[in-house]
Design a protein around this motif. Structure first.
Motif, mmCIF file in Angstrom:
data_model
loop_
_atom_site.group_PDB
_atom_site.id
_atom_site.type_symbol
_atom_site.label_atom_id
_atom_site.label_comp_id
_atom_site.label_asym_id
_atom_site.label_seq_id
_atom_site.Cartn_x
_atom_site.Cartn_y
_atom_site.Cartn_z
ATOM 1 N N VAL A 84 -6.826 4.709 2.805
ATOM 2 C CA VAL A 84 -7.894 5.319 3.605
ATOM 3 C C VAL A 84 -8.799 4.208 4.126
ATOM 4 C CG1 VAL A 84 -9.793 6.972 3.639
ATOM 5 C CG2 VAL A 84 -7.840 7.364 2.127
ATOM 6 N N ILE A 85 -9.049 4.225 5.419
ATOM 7 C CA ILE A 85 -9.870 3.184 6.034
ATOM 8 C C ILE A 85 -11.047 3.824 6.762
ATOM 9 C CG2 ILE A 85 -9.924 1.320 7.739
ATOM 10 C CD1 ILE A 85 -6.950 0.853 7.094
ATOM 11 N N ASP A 86 -12.234 3.399 6.388
ATOM 12 C CA ASP A 86 -13.464 3.865 7.027
ATOM 13 C C ASP A 86 -13.785 2.897 8.165
ATOM 14 O OD1 ASP A 86 -15.972 4.655 7.788
ATOM 15 O OD2 ASP A 86 -16.946 4.222 5.872
ATOM 16 N N TYR B 161 0.805 -1.217 0.000
ATOM 17 C CA TYR B 161 0.000 0.000 0.000
ATOM 18 C C TYR B 161 0.845 1.277 0.000
ATOM 19 C CZ TYR B 161 -3.473 -3.407 1.635
ATOM 20 O OH TYR B 161 -4.281 -4.508 1.761
ATOM 21 N N CYS B 162 1.811 1.318 0.883
ATOM 22 C CA CYS B 162 2.535 2.571 1.137
ATOM 23 C C CYS B 162 3.873 2.671 0.422
ATOM 24 C CB CYS B 162 2.743 2.758 2.639
ATOM 25 S SG CYS B 162 1.209 2.682 3.599
ATOM 26 N N GLY B 163 4.339 1.581 -0.185
ATOM 27 C CA GLY B 163 5.620 1.611 -0.873
ATOM 28 C C GLY B 163 6.795 1.811 0.059
ATOM 29 N N ALA B 164 6.660 1.372 1.317
ATOM 30 C CA ALA B 164 7.737 1.511 2.289
ATOM 31 C C ALA B 164 8.819 0.472 2.025
ATOM 32 C CB ALA B 164 7.193 1.338 3.710
ATOM 33 N N GLN C 106 -10.132 1.922 1.217
ATOM 34 C CA GLN C 106 -9.803 2.342 -0.145
ATOM 35 C C GLN C 106 -8.283 2.324 -0.287
ATOM 36 O OE1 GLN C 106 -11.681 5.837 -2.229
ATOM 37 N NE2 GLN C 106 -9.588 6.638 -2.142
ATOM 38 N N PRO C 107 -7.748 1.425 -1.119
ATOM 39 C CA PRO C 107 -6.290 1.326 -1.258
ATOM 40 C C PRO C 107 -5.747 2.394 -2.197
ATOM 41 C CG PRO C 107 -7.340 -0.271 -2.679
ATOM 42 C CD PRO C 107 -8.451 0.424 -1.923
ATOM 43 N N PRO C 108 -4.453 2.703 -2.097
ATOM 44 C CA PRO C 108 -3.829 3.651 -3.027
ATOM 45 C C PRO C 108 -3.840 3.101 -4.455
ATOM 46 C CG PRO C 108 -2.441 3.252 -1.105
ATOM 47 C CD PRO C 108 -3.514 2.229 -1.083
#
Length: 253
Positions: A175-177, A54-57, A184-186
């Motif tokens: 983003v997490i509801d 998700y974050c590309g870390a 919602q993933p990137p």
């Protein structure tokens, strides 16, 4: 029976069996721990691709993460140091198809003779569940805090309006509801997510997407094409796990 009719029926059935044979899931890895070791030692070993979904870390061979600039989290802060193996299709979302998860099993009794059910029971009592849980095609490295926050939420496209229940991670566009139990993933991960859902449905009869979910995954699949790394990752998994990913066969050639 009329011979001509028999030939027609047989001809109609043969392709069905052939297709089913090519859509086989994991049949070799029954241990989730073993699957995670394969991820670390055999799949995510290429420096340019040692990054979380998700974050590309970036991370190293010991799984330690270098958080991207601007990443923040208000929860699960201790789970930001090393990557975790996340089930893209959450274990609970396919696990509930198993009776052992829902009701337990005679072998699912703890040391105090107290029966238990859920994930632990399905893992202990059902081989098919263990194979699904350990399928490398469904496992990606993610920052632990993001994994923990996502839980078993389905992926969706969320409204653009800012909601107080949304969990965000700064520069990481996940983003997490938490109120609506959706995520919602990137964009960077949507194509891979879509094709993972498509693979899982093709490989395992116990798992089926909803109509709405399938429409979203079809859209993401078209919008975010297969990458070279996605194909290389699939090749690496096939060598370890033994089965091909039918969704990627034609797209990676």
């Amino acid at each position: 029976m009329n011979i001509k009719l028999l030939v027609l029926i047989t001809a109609a059935l043969i392709p069905t069996f052939c297709v089913a044979g090519t859509h086989q899931g994991n049949t070799s890895i029954q241990s989730f721990s073993k699957a995670k070791k394969h991820m670390q030692r055999d799949i995510y070993t290429v420096p340019n691709h040692m990054k979380t979904l998700y974050c590309g870390a970036s991370f190293n061979r010991d799984k330690y993460i270098k958080l991207p600039h601007g990443f923040i989290t208000e929860v699960h802060k201790k789970r930001t140091k090393r990557w975790e193996a996340e089930h893209i299709i959450p274990a609970e979302n396919f696990g509930r198809a198993f009776k052992e998860w829902r009701e337990g099993n005679e072998v699912c009794v703890d040391r105090k003779d107290k029966p238990f059910k859920g994930r632990k029971c399905a893992e202990k009592a059902n081989k098919e569940y263990r194979l699904m849980q350990s399928d490398l095609y469904n496992l990606y490295p993610t920052i632990g805090a993001v994994n923990a926050t996502r839980q078993n939420y389905n992926f969706v496209m969320l409204p653009n309006t800012v909601d107080k229940s949304y969990r965000t991670f700064g520069s990481c566009k996940m983003v997490i509801d938490s109120k609506g139990k959706k995520a919602q993933p990137p964009e960077r991960s949507r194509g891979m997510i879509a094709r993972t859902y498509m693979y899982f449905e093709a490989a395992y009869p116990k798992y089926n997407m909803s109509r709405k979910q399938r429409q979203l995954m079809d859209a993401w699949d078209k919008q975010y094409p297969v990458t070279q790394w996605e194909c290389e990752r699939s090749e690496r998994i096939e060598k370890i796990q033994g089965n091909k990913n039918p969704i990627l066969i034609s797209r990676c050639n």
